[in-house]
Design a protein around this motif. Structure first.
Motif, PDB file in Angstrom:
ATOM      1  N   MET A   1       0.814  -1.212   0.000  1.00 29.76           N
ATOM      2  CA  MET A   1       0.000   0.000   0.000  1.00 29.76           C
ATOM      3  C   MET A   1       0.858   1.277   0.000  1.00 29.76           C
ATOM      4  SD  MET A   1      -3.355  -0.501  -0.009  1.00 29.76           S
ATOM      5  CE  MET A   1      -4.228   0.741   0.875  1.00 29.76           C
TER       6      MET A   1
ATOM      7  N   ASP B   1      -4.582   6.350   5.837  1.00 31.04           N
ATOM      8  CA  ASP B   1      -5.829   5.759   6.306  1.00 31.04           C
ATOM      9  C   ASP B   1      -6.995   6.240   5.434  1.00 31.04           C
ATOM     10  OD1 ASP B   1      -6.013   8.382   7.170  1.00 31.04           O
ATOM     11  OD2 ASP B   1      -6.173   7.898   9.294  1.00 31.04           O
ATOM     12  N   ARG B   2      -8.173   5.729   5.737  1.00 31.59           N
ATOM     13  CA  ARG B   2      -9.342   6.078   4.928  1.00 31.59           C
ATOM     14  C   ARG B   2      -9.613   7.579   4.894  1.00 31.59           C
ATOM     15  NH1 ARG B   2     -14.406   3.214   5.762  1.00 31.59           N
ATOM     16  NH2 ARG B   2     -14.653   3.360   3.531  1.00 31.59           N
TER      17      ARG B   2
ATOM     18  N   TYR C   1      -8.947   4.173  -0.686  1.00 32.83           N
ATOM     19  CA  TYR C   1     -10.083   4.221   0.235  1.00 32.83           C
ATOM     20  C   TYR C   1     -10.851   2.896   0.192  1.00 32.83           C
ATOM     21  CZ  TYR C   1     -14.273   6.024   2.531  1.00 32.83           C
ATOM     22  OH  TYR C   1     -15.309   6.229   3.397  1.00 32.83           O
TER      23      TYR C   1
ATOM     24  N   LEU D   1      -8.870  -0.129   1.708  1.00 35.92           N
ATOM     25  CA  LEU D   1      -8.853  -0.116   3.169  1.00 35.92           C
ATOM     26  C   LEU D   1     -10.194  -0.551   3.735  1.00 35.92           C
ATOM     27  CD1 LEU D   1      -6.723   3.041   3.938  1.00 35.92           C
ATOM     28  CD2 LEU D   1      -6.101   0.643   4.306  1.00 35.92           C
TER      29      LEU D   1
ATOM     30  N   ASN E   1     -10.282  -4.372   3.159  1.00 34.99           N
ATOM     31  CA  ASN E   1      -9.397  -5.052   4.105  1.00 34.99           C
ATOM     32  C   ASN E   1      -9.984  -5.064   5.509  1.00 34.99           C
ATOM     33  OD1 ASN E   1      -7.581  -5.606   2.116  1.00 34.99           O
ATOM     34  ND2 ASN E   1      -6.219  -3.903   2.612  1.00 34.99           N
ATOM     35  N   ARG E   2     -10.655  -3.990   5.870  1.00 29.68           N
ATOM     36  CA  ARG E   2     -11.283  -3.886   7.186  1.00 29.68           C
ATOM     37  C   ARG E   2     -12.390  -4.945   7.341  1.00 29.68           C
ATOM     38  NH1 ARG E   2     -13.635   1.740   8.918  1.00 29.68           N
ATOM     39  NH2 ARG E   2     -11.904   1.992  10.324  1.00 29.68           N
TER      40      ARG E   2
END
Length: 131
Positions: A1, A59-60, A121, A124, A127-128
């Protein structure tokens, strides 16, 4: 990433550099008002801040900011290329019905940065959900 973060930031930085370079020429028509040059400088600073944010955090929210900054700048360049928007308060009319190298390059950088930020975005989020 990390590559996605770096490429997103690079698109934003390229846009910022070009906006800083073009700013003086766009200010000449409006020396007393906000002027296009000052708007270009403001956009460039915001792009640099968004690039740093996505590089540091990744991060998002940082990708959301990067996408918003890149895509809003792209929308502005395309709008003012094809539509003669009149002055709105202190914001001058910046209609410029031509494409030239730096304008095209900044539009491409903004499009790529916006697209990559959306991908970041989405990845992530995905993946979350898979953790």
């Amino acid at each position: 990433m990390i590559a996605l973060r770096v490429l997103t930031a690079a698109g934003l930085i390229l846009s910022a550099v070009i906006h800083f370079q073009l700013a003086p020429g766009f200010q000449q028509a409006y020396p007393g008002g906000i002027g296009g040059g000052n708007l270009f400088r403001i956009q460039a600073v915001i792009a640099v801040l968004a690039a740093l944010y996505v590089l540091i955090r990744g991060d998002r929210p940082s990708y959301a900011v990067a996408a918003a900054v890149a895509l809003s700048a792209l929308a502005a360049v395309v709008l003012y290329r094809y539509v003669q928007v009149p002055a709105i308060g202190p914001i001058p009319s910046m209609y410029e019905p031509v494409w030239y190298a730096k304008k095209t390059l900044t539009a491409m950088a903004e499009a790529v940065a916006g697209f990559l930020a959306i991908i970041g975005y989405a990845l992530l989020r995905r993946n979350r959900h898979h953790e």
